[in-house]
Design an enzyme around this catalytic site. Structure first.
Site, PDB file in Angstrom:
ATOM      1  N   GLY A  49       3.041  -1.570   8.812  1.00  0.00           N
ATOM      2  CA  GLY A  49       3.887  -2.725   8.512  1.00  0.00           C
ATOM      3  C   GLY A  49       3.305  -4.061   8.942  1.00  0.00           C
ATOM      4  N   GLU A  67      -4.825  -9.992   3.099  1.00  0.00           N
ATOM      5  CA  GLU A  67      -3.521  -9.596   2.557  1.00  0.00           C
ATOM      6  C   GLU A  67      -2.392 -10.402   3.202  1.00  0.00           C
ATOM      7  OE1 GLU A  67      -3.100  -5.297   2.922  1.00  0.00           O
ATOM      8  OE2 GLU A  67      -4.050  -5.079   0.961  1.00  0.00           O
ATOM      9  N   ASN A  89       1.811  -6.116   6.938  1.00  0.00           N
ATOM     10  CA  ASN A  89       2.220  -7.067   5.887  1.00  0.00           C
ATOM     11  C   ASN A  89       3.682  -7.465   6.076  1.00  0.00           C
ATOM     12  OD1 ASN A  89       0.097  -7.703   3.725  1.00  0.00           O
ATOM     13  ND2 ASN A  89      -0.199  -5.509   4.080  1.00  0.00           N
ATOM     14  N   MET A  93       3.811   4.194   0.257  1.00  0.00           N
ATOM     15  CA  MET A  93       2.840   5.121  -0.327  1.00  0.00           C
ATOM     16  C   MET A  93       3.515   6.202  -1.180  1.00  0.00           C
ATOM     17  SD  MET A  93       0.223   3.556   0.696  1.00  0.00           S
ATOM     18  CE  MET A  93      -1.188   4.598   0.378  1.00  0.00           C
ATOM     19  N   THR A 130       4.749  -2.330 -12.821  1.00  0.00           N
ATOM     20  CA  THR A 130       5.242  -1.818 -14.105  1.00  0.00           C
ATOM     21  C   THR A 130       5.109  -0.295 -14.049  1.00  0.00           C
ATOM     22  OG1 THR A 130       3.038  -1.911 -15.079  1.00  0.00           O
ATOM     23  CG2 THR A 130       4.427  -3.877 -15.339  1.00  0.00           C
ATOM     24  N   HIS A 142      -2.123  -4.188  -3.437  1.00  0.00           N
ATOM     25  CA  HIS A 142      -3.034  -3.058  -3.558  1.00  0.00           C
ATOM     26  C   HIS A 142      -4.392  -3.451  -2.985  1.00  0.00           C
ATOM     27  CE1 HIS A 142      -4.750   0.614  -5.124  1.00  0.00           C
ATOM     28  NE2 HIS A 142      -5.795  -0.117  -5.491  1.00  0.00           N
ATOM     29  N   GLU A 179       2.828   1.445 -15.111  1.00  0.00           N
ATOM     30  CA  GLU A 179       1.435   1.897 -14.993  1.00  0.00           C
ATOM     31  C   GLU A 179       0.965   1.744 -13.545  1.00  0.00           C
ATOM     32  OE1 GLU A 179      -2.927   0.565 -16.637  1.00  0.00           O
ATOM     33  OE2 GLU A 179      -1.143  -0.389 -17.472  1.00  0.00           O
TER      34      GLU A 179
END
Ligand code: GAR
Length: 218
Positions: free
Chosen positions: A14, A176, A16, A92, A143, A111, A145
């Protein structure tokens, strides 16, 4: 405009999430962190949420026979908080269409690669094995994908000769913590949107992701 409320989904340390907690606390980002949800009760990030006095939810994916049931429970739990934005921060689990459709245009992911390079797992090892000179991270809309939604911001870091995976991972993580709050700041200000399968910034279609620099205003 009312303040943007966000749900942050985590599975691990965590850091981020911590970047969002810090930037929100210091007023650098106009965001209300409504809930932190983890699929792992032992995720270290939950302690960060506790310290910051943010509501916590924990749903163990192992408690659900199928991915679809787990995702339905995720939706039901998150809906209680009516988030404007769902922030995947090291979550994840692959999400099903049910989840993605429910929050379409309001889910961001980070990512750890310069997408479209290295979607999926093990990105730092793969970047080293491929002899990349540059590596980094991408914030993108989610999305159906996997790691394939329109990218908003990328942060590039050099791959140095003799880098270990841990050294490279730490360099990527540091960038990040800059790019994710920056993307969310733009979203919360209504400047970034998802429409017609693309990302839009200030009403213009974003054909290439922004490149991180301290000069992006927002
Ligand atoms: C981050 O590096 C993020 O990019 C990655 O997990 C890490 C979480 O770190 N996400 C993925 O790999 C998603 N497929 P954190 O828990 O310290 O924020």
């Amino acid at each position: 405009m009312s303040i943007c409320s966000a749900a942050v989904l985590i599975s691990g340390s965590g850091t981020n999430l911590q970047a969002f907690i810090d930037e929100t606390a210091s007023g650098k980002i106009d965001l209300e962190l409504s809930v932190v949800l983890s699929n792992r009760p032992d995720a270290a990030g939950l302690e960060r949420a506790r310290k910051a006095d943010i509501s916590i939810e924990c749903l163990r994916h192992q408690d659900y026979p199928e991915r679809a049931q787990f995702d339905a429970a995720l939706v039901e739990t998150l809906d209680k908080y009516a988030p404007d934005l769902v922030i995947l921060a090291g979550f994840m689990r692959v999400l099903t269409a049910t989840f993605v459709d429910h929050f379409r245009g309001r889910i961001l992911n980070i990512h750890p690669s310069l997408l479209p390079k290295f979607p999926g797992l093990d990105t730092h090892r793969r970047a080293l094995d491929a002899g990349e000179k540059w590596h980094g991270s991408t914030v993108h809309f989610v999305t159906g994908e996997l790691d394939g939604g329109p990218a908003l911001i990328q942060g590039r870091v050099p791959v140095r000769p003799g880098d270990s995976m841990a050294e490279l991972a730490a360099r990527v993580l540091a960038v990040e913590h800059k790019i994710y709050p920056q993307a969310v700041r733009l979203f919360a200000a209504g400047r970034i949107q998802y429409r017609d399968g693309s990302a839009w910034l200030d009403g213009e279609r974003l054909n290439e992701p922004l490149q991180y620099s301290n000069t992006i205003r927002g």
